[in-house]
Design a protein around this motif. Sequence first.
Motif, PDB file in Angstrom:
ATOM      1  N   MET A  98      -2.013   3.726   7.051  1.00 27.25           N
ATOM      2  CA  MET A  98      -3.158   4.161   6.240  1.00 27.25           C
ATOM      3  C   MET A  98      -4.168   4.943   7.090  1.00 27.25           C
ATOM      4  SD  MET A  98      -2.213   3.384   3.313  1.00 27.25           S
ATOM      5  CE  MET A  98      -3.664   3.761   2.344  1.00 27.25           C
ATOM      6  N   GLN A 102      -5.339   8.826   6.462  1.00 32.46           N
ATOM      7  CA  GLN A 102      -6.746   9.238   6.384  1.00 32.46           C
ATOM      8  C   GLN A 102      -7.061  10.368   7.375  1.00 32.46           C
ATOM      9  OE1 GLN A 102      -8.927   8.176   4.073  1.00 32.46           O
ATOM     10  NE2 GLN A 102      -7.290   6.914   3.220  1.00 32.46           N
ATOM     11  N   GLN A 103      -6.361  10.387   8.503  1.00 35.12           N
ATOM     12  CA  GLN A 103      -6.580  11.442   9.493  1.00 35.12           C
ATOM     13  C   GLN A 103      -5.915  12.757   9.088  1.00 35.12           C
ATOM     14  OE1 GLN A 103      -8.774  10.906  12.070  1.00 35.12           O
ATOM     15  NE2 GLN A 103      -8.965   9.007  10.911  1.00 35.12           N
ATOM     16  N   GLU A 107      -8.880  13.829   1.487  1.00 31.50           N
ATOM     17  CA  GLU A 107      -9.103  12.952   0.335  1.00 31.50           C
ATOM     18  C   GLU A 107      -7.773  12.669  -0.361  1.00 31.50           C
ATOM     19  OE1 GLU A 107     -12.266  13.794  -2.400  1.00 31.50           O
ATOM     20  OE2 GLU A 107     -13.407  14.854  -0.846  1.00 31.50           O
ATOM     21  N   GLU A 113      -1.786   7.380  -1.524  1.00 27.04           N
ATOM     22  CA  GLU A 113      -2.124   6.175  -0.771  1.00 27.04           C
ATOM     23  C   GLU A 113      -1.133   5.053  -1.066  1.00 27.04           C
ATOM     24  OE1 GLU A 113      -6.194   5.347  -1.800  1.00 27.04           O
ATOM     25  OE2 GLU A 113      -6.930   6.394  -0.004  1.00 27.04           O
TER      26      GLU A 113
END
Length: 174
Positions: A98, A102-103, A107, A113
């Motif tokens: 996760m 995110q990196q 968004e 996700e």
Amino acid sequence: MDTVQRRQPGEPGNVTAFARFVVCGGGVGVASSFAVAALASWIPWGLANALITVVSTLLATELHARFTFGAGVRATGRQHAQSAGSAAAAYAVTCVAMFVLQQLVVEPGALLEQVVYLSASALAGVARFAVLRLVVFARYRSQVAGTDRTARLVHATVARDAAPADPVTLYRAA
């Protein structure tokens, strides 16, 4: 020294053990999610999650010892510790996945996700199954195999020694 462990009577094969692993682990996971939600209505969510994680890991390890891997006995303290370590490693894998998402994506949507999280969880689950099967609960299998081998050796020795020693047989043996 035998490096290949043979399956003992009553010990499930890999496919059966994996199916049991999914059912036991998944069942405990689903029950845990409800338990966390219920307990979080009385105490902070983080504390509820921590408590339920400890209890569910203990429960799942007992189920794996008794049912999934065919030991039929309670898990030892060492097995509980090793299982908790493998659960912590699986947790770390999902956290890293996760974090990397995110990196890489500014968004990410909920679907992306979920795909990343569930993929990491599946990969970690397969790895955890392998660790539990080959390391955590392997000692039980090797102890049973050793006991079985010893019993066969003792039986063969007793059977051989119990054979009548007639002179013709002794002469041929010499």
